[in-house]
Motif scaffolding. Structure first.
Motif, mmCIF file in Angstrom:
data_model
loop_
_atom_site.group_PDB
_atom_site.id
_atom_site.type_symbol
_atom_site.label_atom_id
_atom_site.label_comp_id
_atom_site.label_asym_id
_atom_site.label_seq_id
_atom_site.Cartn_x
_atom_site.Cartn_y
_atom_site.Cartn_z
ATOM 1 N N HIS A 145 0.176 1.998 -12.401
ATOM 2 C CA HIS A 145 0.707 0.077 -11.494
ATOM 3 C C HIS A 145 -0.897 0.554 -11.294
ATOM 4 C CE1 HIS A 145 0.620 3.470 -8.599
ATOM 5 N NE2 HIS A 145 0.410 1.987 -7.680
ATOM 6 N N ALA A 146 -1.476 -1.418 -11.010
ATOM 7 C CA ALA A 146 -2.393 -0.819 -9.941
ATOM 8 C C ALA A 146 -1.556 -2.142 -8.588
ATOM 9 C CB ALA A 146 -3.585 -1.318 -10.763
ATOM 10 N N THR A 147 -2.571 -2.221 -7.718
ATOM 11 C CA THR A 147 -2.434 -3.252 -6.661
ATOM 12 C C THR A 147 -3.265 -5.064 -7.230
ATOM 13 O OG1 THR A 147 -4.123 -3.116 -5.429
ATOM 14 C CG2 THR A 147 -2.138 -1.728 -4.615
ATOM 15 N N TRP A 148 -3.117 -5.730 -7.167
ATOM 16 C CA TRP A 148 -3.260 -6.999 -6.874
ATOM 17 C C TRP A 148 -4.968 -7.309 -6.548
ATOM 18 C CZ3 TRP A 148 -1.303 -6.645 -2.083
ATOM 19 C CH2 TRP A 148 -2.491 -7.060 -1.201
ATOM 20 N N ARG A 149 -5.201 -6.234 -5.847
ATOM 21 C CA ARG A 149 -6.984 -5.549 -5.236
ATOM 22 C C ARG A 149 -7.780 -5.097 -6.096
ATOM 23 N NH1 ARG A 149 -3.994 -4.120 -0.269
ATOM 24 N NH2 ARG A 149 -5.121 -2.209 -1.039
ATOM 25 N N SER A 150 -7.374 -4.755 -7.382
ATOM 26 C CA SER A 150 -7.445 -3.995 -8.442
ATOM 27 C C SER A 150 -8.780 -4.950 -9.434
ATOM 28 C CB SER A 150 -7.095 -2.949 -9.651
ATOM 29 O OG SER A 150 -7.308 -2.102 -9.892
ATOM 30 N N GLY A 151 -9.779 -4.460 -9.455
ATOM 31 C CA GLY A 151 -10.509 -5.275 -10.415
ATOM 32 C C GLY A 151 -9.982 -5.215 -11.746
ATOM 33 N N GLN A 166 -2.493 -3.884 -16.530
ATOM 34 C CA GLN A 166 -2.204 -2.883 -15.891
ATOM 35 C C GLN A 166 -0.516 -3.577 -16.150
ATOM 36 O OE1 GLN A 166 -3.240 0.085 -14.875
ATOM 37 N NE2 GLN A 166 -4.790 -0.508 -15.062
ATOM 38 N N PRO A 167 0.509 -2.966 -16.718
ATOM 39 C CA PRO A 167 1.871 -2.961 -17.408
ATOM 40 C C PRO A 167 2.240 -3.253 -15.705
ATOM 41 C CG PRO A 167 0.832 -0.135 -17.349
ATOM 42 C CD PRO A 167 -0.179 -1.263 -16.731
ATOM 43 N N ILE A 168 2.014 -2.598 -14.509
ATOM 44 C CA ILE A 168 2.883 -3.086 -13.338
ATOM 45 C C ILE A 168 2.172 -3.297 -12.423
ATOM 46 C CG2 ILE A 168 4.411 -2.022 -11.250
ATOM 47 C CD1 ILE A 168 5.251 -0.120 -13.251
ATOM 48 N N VAL A 169 2.102 -4.394 -11.515
ATOM 49 C CA VAL A 169 1.016 -4.787 -10.549
ATOM 50 C C VAL A 169 1.954 -5.376 -9.571
ATOM 51 C CG1 VAL A 169 -0.914 -6.715 -10.129
ATOM 52 C CG2 VAL A 169 -0.660 -5.723 -11.757
ATOM 53 N N LEU A 170 1.518 -4.502 -8.116
ATOM 54 C CA LEU A 170 1.946 -4.656 -6.567
ATOM 55 C C LEU A 170 1.340 -6.288 -6.372
ATOM 56 C CD1 LEU A 170 1.805 -1.086 -5.543
ATOM 57 C CD2 LEU A 170 4.238 -2.192 -6.849
ATOM 58 N N VAL A 171 1.924 -6.772 -5.957
ATOM 59 C CA VAL A 171 1.380 -8.268 -4.954
ATOM 60 C C VAL A 171 2.147 -8.656 -3.583
ATOM 61 C CG1 VAL A 171 0.955 -9.211 -7.846
ATOM 62 C CG2 VAL A 171 3.620 -9.671 -6.032
ATOM 63 N N VAL A 172 1.613 -9.660 -2.616
ATOM 64 C CA VAL A 172 2.090 -9.758 -1.580
ATOM 65 C C VAL A 172 2.590 -11.205 -1.830
ATOM 66 C CG1 VAL A 172 1.898 -8.162 -0.144
ATOM 67 C CG2 VAL A 172 0.292 -9.801 -0.053
ATOM 68 N N GLU A 173 1.929 -12.410 -2.914
ATOM 69 C CA GLU A 173 2.001 -13.165 -3.041
ATOM 70 C C GLU A 173 2.619 -13.527 -3.984
ATOM 71 O OE1 GLU A 173 -1.665 -14.190 -2.776
ATOM 72 O OE2 GLU A 173 -2.472 -14.345 -0.958
ATOM 73 N N GLU A 174 2.867 -14.959 -4.702
ATOM 74 C CA GLU A 174 3.810 -15.948 -6.043
ATOM 75 C C GLU A 174 2.572 -14.742 -6.908
ATOM 76 O OE1 GLU A 174 5.224 -19.035 -5.561
ATOM 77 O OE2 GLU A 174 6.335 -18.541 -3.932
ATOM 78 N N ALA A 175 1.226 -14.472 -7.377
ATOM 79 C CA ALA A 175 0.657 -14.465 -8.041
ATOM 80 C C ALA A 175 1.113 -13.466 -9.185
ATOM 81 C CB ALA A 175 -1.110 -13.888 -7.617
ATOM 82 N N GLU A 221 0.514 -1.258 0.073
ATOM 83 C CA GLU A 221 -0.145 -0.039 -0.427
ATOM 84 C C GLU A 221 0.538 1.252 -0.144
ATOM 85 O OE1 GLU A 221 -2.740 -0.651 3.486
ATOM 86 O OE2 GLU A 221 -3.439 -1.919 2.305
ATOM 87 N N ALA A 222 1.931 1.279 0.675
ATOM 88 C CA ALA A 222 2.754 2.181 0.874
ATOM 89 C C ALA A 222 3.582 2.535 -0.847
ATOM 90 C CB ALA A 222 3.775 2.203 2.022
ATOM 91 N N LEU A 223 3.952 1.389 -1.460
ATOM 92 C CA LEU A 223 4.493 1.726 -2.430
ATOM 93 C C LEU A 223 3.000 2.148 -3.412
ATOM 94 C CD1 LEU A 223 7.199 -1.094 -2.976
ATOM 95 C CD2 LEU A 223 7.521 0.862 -3.159
ATOM 96 N N ASP A 224 2.306 1.709 -3.403
ATOM 97 C CA ASP A 224 0.678 1.456 -4.052
ATOM 98 C C ASP A 224 1.048 3.621 -4.258
ATOM 99 O OD1 ASP A 224 -0.675 2.146 -6.216
ATOM 100 O OD2 ASP A 224 -2.264 2.082 -4.159
#
Length: 150
Positions: A60-66, A71-80, A43-46
């Motif tokens: 960019h977006a986070t993995w939670r984004s619909g 998105q060209p860049i996605v921020l995740v906390v898992e291996e997805a 969330e801080a990086l977002d």
């Protein structure tokens, strides 16, 4: 073959180093996933990636984004890998994903002033070499420019 780049941070923050590396990835037409180890860091990086420079932002977006898959860049906390990225950044001691060989490039950014991060990077280096990945080690010089070290 997967290329793995190890970026050794010393006297510099991830927040100052990551955006230019992501910009270079986008300039090359790559899709990127950035994996951290905590939702708070993500969330801080977002927030940071929208505001790190007055004249620019990184789409960019986070993995939670619909629309994460678009998105060209996605921020995740898992291996997805929701956006089918061909480049994966691992930060905050995130481990190598099970599908590491599916990426063209992986970039491990680690804090050289943190003994745990240094130990994790060494283990990852050994693992990557054992898997036959092409590995390189990068460290900033006194002017802050990245230099390949052997």
């Amino acid at each position: 073959m997967t290329e793995v780049l190890f970026y050794h941070l010393q006297n510099m923050s991830l927040e100052s180093v990551l955006p230019p590396l992501l910009e270079k990835s986008l300039e090359r037409g790559w899709r990127v996933v950035v994996q951290s180890t905590s939702q708070e860091r993500t969330e801080a990086l977002d927030s940071h990636l929208w505001t790190y420079r007055d004249d620019s932002f990184l789409p960019h977006a986070t993995w939670r984004s619909g629309d994460a898959e678009d998105q060209p860049i996605v921020l995740v906390v898992e291996e997805a890998n929701p956006n089918r990225a061909n480049v994966r950044f691992l930060i905050d001691n995130a481990g190598l994903p099970a599908d590491a060989d599916a990426y063209d490039r992986m970039v491990l950014v680690f804090n050289g002033d943190d003994t745990d991060a240094l130990a994790a990077a060494r283990r990852a280096w050994t693992d990557c070499k054992a898997r036959g990945f092409e590995v390189t080690y990068w460290q900033a010089d006194e002017r802050g420019r990245w230099q390949r070290r052997d």
